[in-house]
Write an enzyme that holds these catalytic residues in place. Structure first.
Site, short mmCIF file in Angstrom:
data_model
loop_
_atom_site.label_atom_id
_atom_site.label_comp_id
_atom_site.label_asym_id
_atom_site.label_seq_id
_atom_site.Cartn_x
_atom_site.Cartn_y
_atom_site.Cartn_z
N THR A 197 0.83 -1.22 0.00
CA THR A 197 0.00 0.00 0.00
C THR A 197 0.86 1.26 0.00
O THR A 197 2.01 1.23 0.42
CB THR A 197 -0.96 0.03 1.21
OG1 THR A 197 -1.80 1.17 1.11
CG2 THR A 197 -0.21 0.07 2.53
N ARG A 198 0.25 2.36 -0.51
CA ARG A 198 0.90 3.67 -0.44
C ARG A 198 -0.04 4.67 0.22
O ARG A 198 0.18 5.87 0.16
CB ARG A 198 1.33 4.16 -1.83
CG ARG A 198 0.35 3.92 -2.95
CD ARG A 198 0.75 4.62 -4.21
NE ARG A 198 0.06 5.88 -4.31
CZ ARG A 198 -1.10 6.06 -4.96
NH1 ARG A 198 -1.67 5.06 -5.59
NH2 ARG A 198 -1.67 7.24 -4.97
N HIS A 293 -4.34 -1.93 -9.42
CA HIS A 293 -3.13 -2.04 -8.59
C HIS A 293 -1.99 -1.20 -9.17
O HIS A 293 -1.65 -1.31 -10.34
CB HIS A 293 -2.70 -3.51 -8.51
CG HIS A 293 -1.53 -3.75 -7.61
ND1 HIS A 293 -1.66 -4.15 -6.30
CD2 HIS A 293 -0.20 -3.60 -7.81
CE1 HIS A 293 -0.47 -4.26 -5.75
NE2 HIS A 293 0.44 -3.92 -6.64
#
Ligand code: PPS
Length: 570
Positions: A197-198, A293
């Site tokens: 994740t970011r 994604h």
């Protein structure tokens, strides 16, 4: 030592020099030319050195680059989707010519690794963008970097590490692939699902990651990216505090948090494959891939750069080869009637669902509005509120601009007094004359000197604004381009208000409190703004004030009213 097995049966690379060779390399390096690495290259080097990018042994050589761009594989046929490149300027490349070894350094000068030069060449970046990003649209951050910011010459070759890049933040949460593999084996974790994740995580993410790992009977590795992410993302310091805060809500002993110093490219499908290989290298058996994604979303016309399931489709093709199982997941939504999160495809027809988009979350933070418990955990929201305070606590810059005698300093002083009366935020006045006596005492009034003066004021105001204070700047600032630069710098961290003091030249000259206009007319002062040097009128100031017929108090009251109406005063 099965923890050393990397994808495709290869060995997990450890490119660090053995201890007894480090001193030799350092001594020999006095004769090597140097390259100071960029933030992205530093991230890439770290993952090369610690084996996160296994089976790569260095920055790609010419053959390997060609093969990765065109076939998504290294020359031997091993799957590798992302060019890992050392790009340098033409001048640097000329300085490297004829040398067999190069010292790769941190910007501060410490040598981190030695590169044995195999190739130096200029590549076709347009072809690279098409193949890797599937786009030439410059709104794609990866494409923009490649076509506009990256220097033109590639240098390929094996690297040998002398020292790992340094990190002083969250040290206990940073692990090499080998450390994670050892940790999993110490804990007895045989199956590990990785989540990339970011973004900050909320309840939906927690429910989804627990669901995904339960589905395959695995433990869970939360591995957020803390290297480089998409411009405009929440900074990693804030995010890591949020990850820690949400961590206590996971079932005990299910989840481990580890930070990945990856420089993302936002390359969607290819990036998804790359992420999976990296997770395999870190000892994971499963990898969660969601909607879009690692894609950068849509361009300004609303066209998405990638299809929502392109990354899932590509990984489905290659997961056996990488030896990691993909867990595709659907968007999770809150089903009001059932008081729980569910994948969107499990929602019945007509069933009421709730969700809050990223944009809406930012709006609520900015306005200091409620963020409901069904959406996130109070501890996570508290961390976000620290970094994204409501308007009444945000840093502000007031940038007065106008002719000498237009009333800038006087109105700025009234405003300073009013903010001191109100209290709550520290206030600093950067008046033109005062700045010139202190910060810019060596500067004159040429275009170059004026620009430097304004950029210095902008720099100081930005530091104040970033830290939640109020900066009141009152220079003449006659040139549009410099004002634009200052606005761009400060707006990224807080509110910026340009106040054009539009008092006409005749009135300013009539006042002539300092006697400067008379001197300018007599030719005793050269390059005097409005007389012998231009003043470029602001095109879109937030506030325009002409002090011909109003008092300084009235002008300041207008400014305060403007702020009050927009929620910047408590
Ligand atoms: S600039 O152009 O923004 O860098 O100017 P600034 O730093 O605000 O400095 C302006 C003050 O310096 C005095 N002064 C001059 N102004 C304009 N042109 C020339 N050539 C000049 N020489 C000296 C003048 O007092 C300005 O102060 P204010 O408060 O604007 O009257």
């Amino acid at each position: 030592m099965d923890h050393l097995i990397a994808p495709h049966g290869g060995v997990l690379c450890d490119l660090m020099a053995p201890e007894n060779q480090v001193e030799q390399l350092k001594a020999a390096s006095v004769d090597f030319p140097s390259v100071d690495l960029t933030p992205r290259q530093l991230c890439d080097l770290e993952l090369l050195l610690n084996g996160g990018f296994s089976p790569l042994q260095g920055f790609l050589s010419r053959d390997a680059y060609q093969s990765v761009v065109e076939k998504m594989a290294l020359p031997g046929g091993t799957l590798w989707p992302m060019p890992i490149m050392l790009a340098v300027s033409k001048a640097q490349a000329e300085a490297l010519a004829g040398h067999k070894r190069i010292a790769l350094r941190e910007p501060e000068g410490t040598m981190l690794a030695v590169l044995e030069v195999e190739d130096i060449w200029e590549a076709d970046f347009t072809r690279e963008a098409e193949a890797v990003y599937g786009s030439l649209n410059e709104e794609h951050p990866g494409v923009a970097e490649l076509l506009h910011h990256q220097p033109p010459v590639y240098v390929g070759g094996k690297v040998t590490g002398v020292e790992m890049p340094h990190h002083y933040d969250f040290k206990e949460l940073r692990h090499t692939p080998l450390q994670l593999r050892s940790e999993f084996s110490r804990l007895g974790w045989r199956r590990v699902t990785a989540f990339q994740t970011r973004n900050p995580l909320h309840r939906a993410h927690k429910e989804m990651t627990v669901r995904a790992s339960t589905q395959v009977g695995s433990h869970l590795l939360l591995q957020p990216v803390v290297g480089l992410t998409k411009p405009g993302d929440v900074d990693h310091f804030t995010r890591v505090r949020c990850y820690r805060a949400i961590g206590v809500h996971y079932p005990p002993a299910l989840m481990k948090l580890s930070l990945l110093n990856l420089a993302m490219r936002m390359a969607g499908p290819r990036e998804g494959l790359w992420h999976a290989i990296i997770r395999k290298n870190h000892g994971c058996t499963h990898f969660i891939v969601g909607r879009d994604h690692a894609g950068p979303g849509s361009d300004s016309k609303g066209n998405p750069f990638y299809g929502p399931y392109e990354a899932q489709d590509l990984l489905a093709k290659y997961q056996d080869e990488i030896e990691i199982s993909m867990i595709p997941f659907q968007e999770m939504v809150y089903a009001v009637g059932r008081s729980q999160y569910l994948p969107i495809d499990e929602i019945g027809e007509g069933e009421e669902v709730l969700s809050i988009s990223g944009t809406e979350l930012r709006r609520r933070l900015r306005e200091g509005l409620d963020i409901p418990d069904w959406f996130s955990y109070p501890e996570v929201v508290a961390e976000l509120r620290k970094s994204y305070p409501p308007k009444e606590n945000q840093g502000l810059t007031f940038f007065f601009t106008g002719l000498s005698g237009s009333g800038k300093s006087t109105v700025a002083n009234v405003l300073l007094a009013k903010f001191m009366e109100i209290g709550g935020r520290p206030v600093t006045l950067l008046d033109g004359d005062i700045v010139r006596k202190n910060l810019s005492s060596e500067l004159g009034f040429s275009r170059e000197d004026r620009n430097l003066n304004i950029l210095r004021i902008g720099f100081v105001a930005n530091e104040i604004t970033k830290n939640g204070g109020i900066a009141i700047c009152a220079p003449i600032a006659p040139y549009t381009e410099t004002r634009r630069q200052v606005r761009a710098l400060i707006s990224a961290h807080g509110a910026f208000f340009e106040i054009h003091m539009a008092t006409p030249l005749e009135v300013c000259e009539g006042r002539d409190r300092k006697g400067l206009y008379a001197k300018a007319r007599a030719g005793l002062i050269k390059e005097f703004t409005g007389i012998s040097d231009p003043y470029e009128t602001p095109e879109n100031p937030e506030i325009t004030i002409d002090t011909t017929d109003i008092t300084p108090e009235e002008a300041a009251a207008e400014i305060l009213l403007y702020l009050e109406n927009r929620g910047y005063l408590a």
